[in-house]
Design an enzyme around this catalytic site. Structure first.
Site, mmCIF file in Angstrom:
data_model
loop_
_atom_site.group_PDB
_atom_site.id
_atom_site.type_symbol
_atom_site.label_atom_id
_atom_site.label_comp_id
_atom_site.label_asym_id
_atom_site.label_seq_id
_atom_site.Cartn_x
_atom_site.Cartn_y
_atom_site.Cartn_z
ATOM 1 N N HIS A 112 2.818 2.883 3.579
ATOM 2 C CA HIS A 112 3.534 2.278 2.459
ATOM 3 C C HIS A 112 4.554 1.259 2.966
ATOM 4 O O HIS A 112 5.116 1.400 4.045
ATOM 5 C CB HIS A 112 4.237 3.346 1.627
ATOM 6 C CG HIS A 112 4.754 2.831 0.320
ATOM 7 N ND1 HIS A 112 5.977 2.193 0.221
ATOM 8 C CD2 HIS A 112 4.218 2.828 -0.925
ATOM 9 C CE1 HIS A 112 6.171 1.833 -1.039
ATOM 10 N NE2 HIS A 112 5.121 2.194 -1.749
ATOM 11 N N GLU A 181 -0.870 -3.053 -2.868
ATOM 12 C CA GLU A 181 0.467 -3.100 -3.440
ATOM 13 C C GLU A 181 1.231 -4.299 -2.883
ATOM 14 O O GLU A 181 1.858 -4.200 -1.822
ATOM 15 C CB GLU A 181 1.237 -1.816 -3.122
ATOM 16 C CG GLU A 181 0.699 -0.569 -3.769
ATOM 17 C CD GLU A 181 1.679 0.585 -3.668
ATOM 18 O OE1 GLU A 181 2.136 1.072 -4.713
ATOM 19 O OE2 GLU A 181 2.010 0.976 -2.538
#
Length: 260
Positions: A112, A181
């Site tokens: 992430h 993302e």
């Protein structure tokens, strides 16, 4: 797991849609238990959808036992927000993939943007974590995306570098989820433009086809109601954040994806 009538990016049938939720560090343990109980109640919604949608949730490490208890017997999968690349040893504070598998976890988030930025995780580290996860039979949710807003071609090139590095570590034949993302869209007022996401998603599909994996592609970054409808055909689902703290919002997204 991708069902038998869905063959990932390389087969004829489209992969089953999937929605993931990461709680990050927003909830305490008691609040997480309450939320997990509400998610467990969505099992009836999942069972009644006109077209099946997979759902998984990623609470904090201490809540994995609660997830195992509260989600037992439902169609909701669960997993962790991180994993270490080593199987065992002097790694204080770390959690191995095998240990996660022992908890009943099925999924694990790797790479992430927040971990890259705050903890210095590199493509090499993400690849090692992907290898550890897939070797243990977990499904890595590989997060990738460009740091700053850019034209779609440049965004695709930057994101592809991250994804190809991670997939190089995946065990042959393993199942993976790639979560696109764009960093600049995380926590923003609205998701990245649909045309932008579609361009990057097409490039990421190519990367999945180039590797011996069964892959699905989801979008995250201020995703919510209406996002999937704009992206249908380009992605296989969504990766949700704070919108899903209210499980009614999560329910709305599941129903919308199923109808789409």
């Amino acid at each position: 797991m991708i069902p038998e009538n869905s063959t990932g990016t390389t087969g004829r049938a489209a992969p089953r849609p999937v929605v993931g939720v990461s709680l990050k560090l927003y909830f305490g343990l008691a609040q997480t238990r309450t939320w997990l109980a509400e998610v467990a109640a969505l099992d009836a919604v999942l069972a009644g959808l006109p077209h099946p949608v997979d759902l998984f949730v990623l609470p904090s490490f201490p809540a994995l036992a609660d997830a195992r208890e509260l989600l037992a017997g439902t169609g909701v999968g669960y997993g962790a927000q991180d994993v270490h690349w080593a199987g065992r040893g002097a790694w204080t504070g770390e959690v191995s993939a095998d240990m996660l598998a022992e908890t009943g976890a099925r999924y694990v988030e790797v790479g992430h943007a927040e971990r890259r930025r705050h903890f210095g995780e590199t493509d090499r580290i993400v690849a090692a974590k992907t290898q550890a996860a897939t070797t243990a039979g977990l499904v890595p949710v590989i997060c990738a995306g460009e740091r700053r807003a850019a034209d779609p071609a440049a965004a695709a090139a930057e994101t592809l570098t991250q994804v190809r590095a991670a997939l190089a570590g995946a065990a042959p034949g393993s199942e993976v989820i790639v979560a696109y993302e764009p960093v600049w869209a995380i926590g923003a007022g609205e998701p990245a433009p649909a045309r932008h996401v579609r361009t990057v998603a097409a490039a990421l599909r190519g990367a999945l086809r180039d590797h011996d994996v069964r892959g699905r592609l989801i979008y995250g970054g201020t995703a919510g109601p209406g996002t999937y409808k704009e992206l249908a055909g380009a992605v296989d689902g969504l990766f949700l954040g704070r919108l899903a703290h209210d499980t009614e919002g999560l329910r709305t997204v599941l129903e919308e994806i199923s109808r789409s």
